[in-house]
Design a protein around this motif. Structure first.
Motif, PDB file in Angstrom:
ATOM      1  N   ASP A 316      38.521  48.880   1.661  1.00  0.00           N
ATOM      2  CA  ASP A 316      39.083  49.080   0.306  1.00  0.00           C
ATOM      3  C   ASP A 316      39.098  50.555  -0.094  1.00  0.00           C
ATOM      4  OD1 ASP A 316      39.175  46.375   0.378  1.00  0.00           O
ATOM      5  OD2 ASP A 316      37.598  46.025  -1.098  1.00  0.00           O
ATOM      6  N   TYR A 317      39.391  51.395   0.857  1.00  0.00           N
ATOM      7  CA  TYR A 317      39.386  52.841   0.599  1.00  0.00           C
ATOM      8  C   TYR A 317      40.571  53.209  -0.285  1.00  0.00           C
ATOM      9  CZ  TYR A 317      38.803  57.767   1.748  1.00  0.00           C
ATOM     10  OH  TYR A 317      38.610  59.121   1.681  1.00  0.00           O
ATOM     11  N   ILE A 318      40.438  54.323  -1.016  1.00  0.00           N
ATOM     12  CA  ILE A 318      41.473  54.645  -2.013  1.00  0.00           C
ATOM     13  C   ILE A 318      42.461  55.706  -1.529  1.00  0.00           C
ATOM     14  CG2 ILE A 318      40.073  53.932  -3.964  1.00  0.00           C
ATOM     15  CD1 ILE A 318      39.460  56.907  -4.490  1.00  0.00           C
ATOM     16  N   PHE A 319      42.240  56.239  -0.331  1.00  0.00           N
ATOM     17  CA  PHE A 319      43.234  57.113   0.297  1.00  0.00           C
ATOM     18  C   PHE A 319      43.414  56.631   1.732  1.00  0.00           C
ATOM     19  CE2 PHE A 319      41.342  59.909  -2.974  1.00  0.00           C
ATOM     20  CZ  PHE A 319      42.490  60.230  -3.666  1.00  0.00           C
ATOM     21  N   GLY A 320      44.230  57.361   2.508  1.00  0.00           N
ATOM     22  CA  GLY A 320      44.350  57.011   3.915  1.00  0.00           C
ATOM     23  C   GLY A 320      43.150  57.530   4.690  1.00  0.00           C
ATOM     24  N   GLY A 321      42.796  58.793   4.426  1.00  0.00           N
ATOM     25  CA  GLY A 321      41.652  59.376   5.110  1.00  0.00           C
ATOM     26  C   GLY A 321      41.155  60.595   4.366  1.00  0.00           C
ATOM     27  N   MET A 322      39.908  60.977   4.652  1.00  0.00           N
ATOM     28  CA  MET A 322      39.334  62.167   4.021  1.00  0.00           C
ATOM     29  C   MET A 322      38.478  62.896   5.034  1.00  0.00           C
ATOM     30  SD  MET A 322      39.051  64.088   1.415  1.00  0.00           S
ATOM     31  CE  MET A 322      38.148  65.635   1.622  1.00  0.00           C
ATOM     32  N   GLU A 323      38.752  64.200   5.142  1.00  0.00           N
ATOM     33  CA  GLU A 323      38.220  65.011   6.234  1.00  0.00           C
ATOM     34  C   GLU A 323      36.801  65.516   5.968  1.00  0.00           C
ATOM     35  OE1 GLU A 323      40.738  65.649   4.206  1.00  0.00           O
ATOM     36  OE2 GLU A 323      40.726  67.702   3.448  1.00  0.00           O
ATOM     37  N   THR A 328      34.521  62.149   9.030  1.00  0.00           N
ATOM     38  CA  THR A 328      35.745  61.716   8.356  1.00  0.00           C
ATOM     39  C   THR A 328      35.672  60.254   7.920  1.00  0.00           C
ATOM     40  OG1 THR A 328      37.213  63.332   9.390  1.00  0.00           O
ATOM     41  CG2 THR A 328      38.166  61.185   8.887  1.00  0.00           C
ATOM     42  N   THR A 329      36.211  59.995   6.732  1.00  0.00           N
ATOM     43  CA  THR A 329      36.354  58.622   6.245  1.00  0.00           C
ATOM     44  C   THR A 329      37.816  58.217   6.407  1.00  0.00           C
ATOM     45  OG1 THR A 329      34.754  59.183   4.533  1.00  0.00           O
ATOM     46  CG2 THR A 329      35.937  57.102   4.280  1.00  0.00           C
ATOM     47  N   GLN A 330      38.070  57.018   6.929  1.00  0.00           N
ATOM     48  CA  GLN A 330      39.449  56.554   7.074  1.00  0.00           C
ATOM     49  C   GLN A 330      39.562  55.105   6.616  1.00  0.00           C
ATOM     50  OE1 GLN A 330      40.805  59.564  10.677  1.00  0.00           O
ATOM     51  NE2 GLN A 330      39.710  57.728  11.151  1.00  0.00           N
ATOM     52  N   ALA A 331      40.701  54.778   6.010  1.00  0.00           N
ATOM     53  CA  ALA A 331      40.932  53.414   5.550  1.00  0.00           C
ATOM     54  C   ALA A 331      40.968  52.474   6.737  1.00  0.00           C
ATOM     55  CB  ALA A 331      42.249  53.349   4.783  1.00  0.00           C
ATOM     56  N   ASP A 332      40.129  51.432   6.727  1.00  0.00           N
ATOM     57  CA  ASP A 332      40.113  50.531   7.882  1.00  0.00           C
ATOM     58  C   ASP A 332      41.488  49.897   8.118  1.00  0.00           C
ATOM     59  OD1 ASP A 332      40.032  48.803   5.699  1.00  0.00           O
ATOM     60  OD2 ASP A 332      38.148  47.826   6.266  1.00  0.00           O
ATOM     61  N   ASP A 333      42.208  49.603   7.043  1.00  0.00           N
ATOM     62  CA  ASP A 333      43.539  48.995   7.202  1.00  0.00           C
ATOM     63  C   ASP A 333      44.501  49.901   7.977  1.00  0.00           C
ATOM     64  OD1 ASP A 333      42.808  46.772   5.831  1.00  0.00           O
ATOM     65  OD2 ASP A 333      43.895  47.255   3.991  1.00  0.00           O
ATOM     66  N   ASP A 334      44.291  51.213   7.862  1.00  0.00           N
ATOM     67  CA  ASP A 334      45.194  52.150   8.534  1.00  0.00           C
ATOM     68  C   ASP A 334      44.782  52.421   9.987  1.00  0.00           C
ATOM     69  OD1 ASP A 334      46.695  52.324   6.257  1.00  0.00           O
ATOM     70  OD2 ASP A 334      45.779  54.176   5.548  1.00  0.00           O
ATOM     71  N   ILE A 335      43.541  52.090  10.331  1.00  0.00           N
ATOM     72  CA  ILE A 335      43.046  52.347  11.690  1.00  0.00           C
ATOM     73  C   ILE A 335      43.104  51.100  12.563  1.00  0.00           C
ATOM     74  CG2 ILE A 335      40.979  52.906  13.045  1.00  0.00           C
ATOM     75  CD1 ILE A 335      42.075  55.352  11.742  1.00  0.00           C
ATOM     76  N   LEU A 336      42.635  49.983  12.005  1.00  0.00           N
ATOM     77  CA  LEU A 336      42.436  48.772  12.818  1.00  0.00           C
ATOM     78  C   LEU A 336      43.697  47.938  12.817  1.00  0.00           C
ATOM     79  CD1 LEU A 336      38.946  47.849  11.301  1.00  0.00           C
ATOM     80  CD2 LEU A 336      39.391  49.123  13.414  1.00  0.00           C
ATOM     81  N   HIS A 337      44.295  47.788  13.968  1.00  0.00           N
ATOM     82  CA  HIS A 337      45.474  46.927  14.058  1.00  0.00           C
ATOM     83  C   HIS A 337      45.452  46.197  15.390  1.00  0.00           C
ATOM     84  CE1 HIS A 337      46.750  50.905  15.647  1.00  0.00           C
ATOM     85  NE2 HIS A 337      47.226  50.162  16.611  1.00  0.00           N
ATOM     86  N   PRO A 338      46.053  45.015  15.424  1.00  0.00           N
ATOM     87  CA  PRO A 338      46.094  44.267  16.684  1.00  0.00           C
ATOM     88  C   PRO A 338      47.092  44.892  17.654  1.00  0.00           C
ATOM     89  CG  PRO A 338      47.187  43.035  14.924  1.00  0.00           C
ATOM     90  CD  PRO A 338      46.641  44.274  14.305  1.00  0.00           C
ATOM     91  N   ALA A 339      46.945  44.560  18.932  1.00  0.00           N
ATOM     92  CA  ALA A 339      47.790  45.170  19.969  1.00  0.00           C
ATOM     93  C   ALA A 339      49.271  44.879  19.725  1.00  0.00           C
ATOM     94  CB  ALA A 339      47.368  44.666  21.341  1.00  0.00           C
ATOM     95  N   TRP A 340      49.587  43.691  19.246  1.00  0.00           N
ATOM     96  CA  TRP A 340      51.007  43.367  19.080  1.00  0.00           C
ATOM     97  C   TRP A 340      51.684  44.262  18.046  1.00  0.00           C
ATOM     98  CZ3 TRP A 340      52.359  42.578  14.179  1.00  0.00           C
ATOM     99  CH2 TRP A 340      51.431  42.029  13.284  1.00  0.00           C
TER     100      TRP A 340
END
Ligand SMILES: [Zn+2]
Length: 848
Positions: A316-323, A328-340
């Motif tokens: 539930d992060y409020i940006f995409g990422g922060m350095e 670094t903090t990154q939104a899990d939704d933007d990092i974790l994706h299935p192979a397909w």
């Protein structure tokens, strides 16, 4: 920092990069005087296709007004923050930050009797000297002013400790109950909500964090972990030490039940902090980090400058990422994706952006928010560098083209110089206007092209080493490029960094078959004023003939350029700004046959894209249509996808429908998505059958959603069975449900509004709620009061930031007087500037 995308948008944008119907920046030529109704051409198609069209008669761009706000000059330093030790515990039952921090400061060149600290919304328990004696202080809820026991003489140091609590902080520290994770977010000025400090970028200090967690959890912060975690009562205490000075907005603390995947670059530990159930997806999202570190170390000539690098997946992060430096903090939704989901979903842009910041943003830091392109434009440039070298030249060129398009859109909405210090409520407003990221990166790319790679990177190295661990302003960069090149960069910086806008060209050509010359004439026609003058660039051109390509440069001076080139035979096609290195808009009318040649023969993917975009306006000409159909087999997926989208306007013509349907089976999911969207213009039973097949069977769930939208457009109610089945299925990012909600919003059915209302409340995933609010608003005609009444309560609870933004925006569109009370009530307690700005716009729209 990287902009947060509501994840549905992330998917759409990722997909759009792959060549969908994104509008082109390249202007279309004026309609030719003979371009009558396609069914009855005034002259035969082939003759028309050889004619040179006239210049456009419209203004290609009107500059938008300056972004609003008052000037915010750099905050003057009062003292030198040298070192800070923070002991912190996150109290879950109260959602409280319980802390104690010891701060060492030095006086600058004036004696001091008080030390002001940024500290918002805290309870201060005590301030004490190192010997334990209590110190007096004043606290007004935002500034803690510590009264020193005596006068601190210039350049001498003192220290003291502050014991404090921040209960339910409005910003800065976020308690995410569903994962039992705390993460913090400092940029721009939010660390002051959970740590008393000097919260402005222009001072650099070292710091240490002692963070307590439950025994099954871990804590991450900046720098290196000192020893093993220590048992303190029934808790663990983690001690992190940052021994290189940095700006305090880069402080971070995060706790949770994390596993740490250990990777490395050379001898530097590289860690990926993730959830126990997400190990495989984390390797997929973050696993190229060491290769990126290698590339950036080699390019800059400065090895990764810190002892370790960690990246954390945040829920539930409020940006995409922060350095945050080294962490670094990154939104899990933007990092974790299935192979397909690849290549439509891809974390490399985000990961390389935040990694690039470790050099630009952290090792070197903007001194003041007005120069923040030195952070964000550079990180975006490093991201482009990874794309070009890690993913190939075509991808790099498309990345740069995308940045141009975003910059042009930004100047159309609100033109501003790159260095700019006006905002309304928060410096964050400077970030996402579309300037500092894409235009900042584009300015660096233009310097790179002027100097050539070798000299450019020497300049980058000079800048990086000269200002290592320091704060920077834009003239520091100018000086570095001047030192390595011996050239005067003041005119360039005056135009592109301190000035605004970009050149807009009218270009024409003539061919002398006797003298064997092609002559090019160019004029700068942009609106000029105090912010925008002539740009006078050197522009690369290329002429394709039946012989070897002829390449050259047109020097534009005082707004005009003229050059002749010897050619062996008649020009087949002519490129202005070959390679697309210049940020510009250009009207260069050329015959359709030239554009068709360019589409088939230009070795530069951006040249083929330009041809697609111009031919898209001429699909009533057989030559254009044939060229576009052929381009659905181009080697580059971006060209294939764009060509399919361009054929949409002639979807009823012979061969075109077949080409679109064929492209909906392309091996690249991005091309298929473009085709599945274009299919909506093919009104045939074969198209509807193909859409239904893809909506239930494409290997990419993203494409199933696009096919579902097309099916809804073609078949209306008949799509409801597919929508119902998607509404009932769980998926990554709740994607199926989100897409079903969006499709439902396009169908004229009495069940649409009541069904959509079931998906706006808590208990549904963020993306789906946002999509449902959006769909309801779009469908609300005749039901505005009812829809507004359903949305208003979303502002009244402590809800997701993206839901609040979407709800406030929706109420502004629905324009119900009854919504004013809910908007005003939220405005009083809201702390997030993105929500505040949306509420203000909504209130203005309703009152208008
Ligand atoms: Zn960034």
């Amino acid at each position: 920092m990287n902009r947060s995308l509501a994840p549905l948008a992330a998917v759409v944008i990722t997909a759009a990069c792959g060549g969908s119907a994104t509008p082109a920046a390249v202007p279309a030529p004026a309609p030719t005087p003979v371009a009558a109704a396609p069914s009855a051409p005034a002259i035969p198609d082939t003759m028309r296709s050889y004619a040179v069209p006239a210049f456009r008669t419209d203004t290609m761009i009107t500059w938008g007004p300056l972004p609003p706000g008052t000037p915010h000059p750099e905050r003057a330093r009062i003292y030198d923050l040298q070192h800070q030790v923070v002991h912190v515990r996150f109290d879950w039952p109260r959602h409280a930050v319980v802390g104690s921090t010891t701060i060492r400061v030095a006086a600058l060149d004036k004696p001091l009797t008080t030390i002001p600290l940024d500290a918002v919304g805290m309870t201060i328990q005590k301030v004490s000297a190192p010997n334990g004696a209590r110190l007096k202080y004043d606290y007004d809820g935002s500034t803690l002013t510590v009264r020193l026991p005596g006068t601190l003489r210039p350049r001498s140091t003192t220290s003291f400790a502050v014991d404090y609590e921040a209960v339910r902080p409005k910003k800065g520290a976020y308690f995410i109950d569903r994962r039992h994770v705390v993460w913090t977010q400092g940029e721009t000025e939010d660390n002051r909500y959970w740590v008393p400090t000097w919260d402005f970028p222009n001072d650099k200090a070292t710091w240490e964090f002692y963070i307590q967690t439950d025994t099954n959890e871990k804590a991450l912060s900046n720098g290196a972990l000192r020893g093993q975690p220590r048992r303190v009562g029934n808790q663990l205490e983690w001690h992190w030490v940052l021994d290189q000075p940095n700006s305090t907005y880069l402080m971070t603390a995060a706790t949770g039940d994390y596993v740490v995947l250990q990777d490395k670059w050379r001898n530097v530990p590289v860690g990926y902090w993730t959830y126990p159930d997400s190990v495989e997806a984390t390797w997929r999202g973050m696993g190229k980090t060491p290769r990126m570190i290698e590339l950036f170390s080699n390019k800059t000539g400065v090895d990764y400058p810190f002892a370790k690098y960690d990246q954390l997946n945040a829920p539930d992060y409020i940006f995409g990422g922060m350095e945050n430096v080294t962490a670094t903090t990154q939104a899990d939704d933007d990092i974790l994706h299935p192979a397909w989901a690849e290549p439509q979903a891809n974390a490399e842009g985000l990961v390389s952006h935040e990694l690039g910041h470790q050099w630009y943003g952290d090792y070197l830091t903007t001194r003041d928010w007005s120069h923040v392109w030195l952070n964000e434009g550079f990180a975006t440039f490093m991201e482009q560098t990874w794309t070009e070298f890690g993913m190939g030249a075509d991808e790099g060129a498309m990345d740069r083209l995308g940045a141009h398009q975003q910059t042009i859109a930004a100047d159309r909405a609100a033109r501003r110089p790159l260095v700019y210090n006006r905002w309304v409520t928060d410096p964050l407003e400077l970030f996402f206007s579309g300037h500092i990221y894409p235009k900042g990166a584009t300015v660096l790319q233009m310097i790179r092209h002027q100097l050539g790679d070798s000299l450019f990177w020497r300049g980058m190295n000079r800048y990086t080493t000269q200002h290592a661990k320091g704060n920077v302003v834009s003239d520091d960069l100018r000086a570095a490029f001047e030192q390595v090149s011996g050239r005067d960069f003041k005119p360039f910086f005056d135009k592109w960094v301190y000035g605004a806008g970009f050149p807009v060209f009218q270009v024409s050509y003539s061919y002398d078959s006797t003298a064997h010359t092609v002559t090019l004439d160019a004029r700068e026609v942009q609106q000029r004023d105090s912010l925008t003058g002539y740009f006078d660039p050197d522009v690369d051109v290329e002429i394709l003939t039946d012989g070897a390509p002829v390449r050259g440069v047109v020097q534009v001076r005082n707004g005009a350029g003229h050059a002749s080139f010897t050619v062996a035979s008649a020009p087949r096609s002519i490129r202005w700004d070959k390679g697309n290195w210049l940020l510009d808009l250009t009207d260069f009318p050329r015959p359709t046959v030239m554009l068709a040649w360019q589409l088939a023969h230009d070795d530069d993917v951006v040249g083929r894209i330009e041809a697609v975009d111009l031919l898209a306006k001429r699909t009533d000409e057989l030559i254009a249509r044939r060229a576009l159909i052929a381009a659905t087999h181009d080697a580059a997926h971006a060209v294939r996808g764009r060509a399919v989208a361009a054929l949409r306007s002639q979807a009823g013509a012979p061969m075109v429908a077949d080409a679109i349907i064929a492209a909906s089976r392309d091996s690249d999911a991005r091309v298929r998505q473009s085709a599945l969207r274009a299919l909506a213009a093919v009104h045939s039973s074969a198209a509807a059958a193909r859409a239904r097949e893809a909506a239930t069977g494409d290997s990419s769930l993203i494409n199933r959603g696009s096919a579902l939208m097309t099916l809804a457009a073609l078949d209306g109610d008949a799509a409801l069975d597919v929508i119902k089945s998607a509404l009932a299925s769980d998926s990554w990012l709740d994607l199926s449900r989100t897409q079903a909600v969006t499709a439902l919003g396009t169908i004229d059915s009495p069940t649409a509004i009541p069904t959509l209302m079931r998906y706006i409340g808590t208990g549904t995933a963020r993306n789906t709620r946002v999509a449902a609010i959006d769909a309801l608003t779009a469908r609300a005609a005749g039901h505005e009061a009812e829809v507004a009444a359903a949305i208003e309560p979303l502002l009244g609870v402590d809800d997701d930031i993206f839901v609040r933004i979407e709800a406030a925006g929706a109420l502004g569109e629905l324009k119900q007087q009854s919504s004013i009370a809910a908007l005003e009530a939220r405005r009083k307690v809201e702390a997030e500037s993105r929500v505040i700005n949306t509420i203000d716009a909504a209130l203005a729209a309703i009152r208008k």
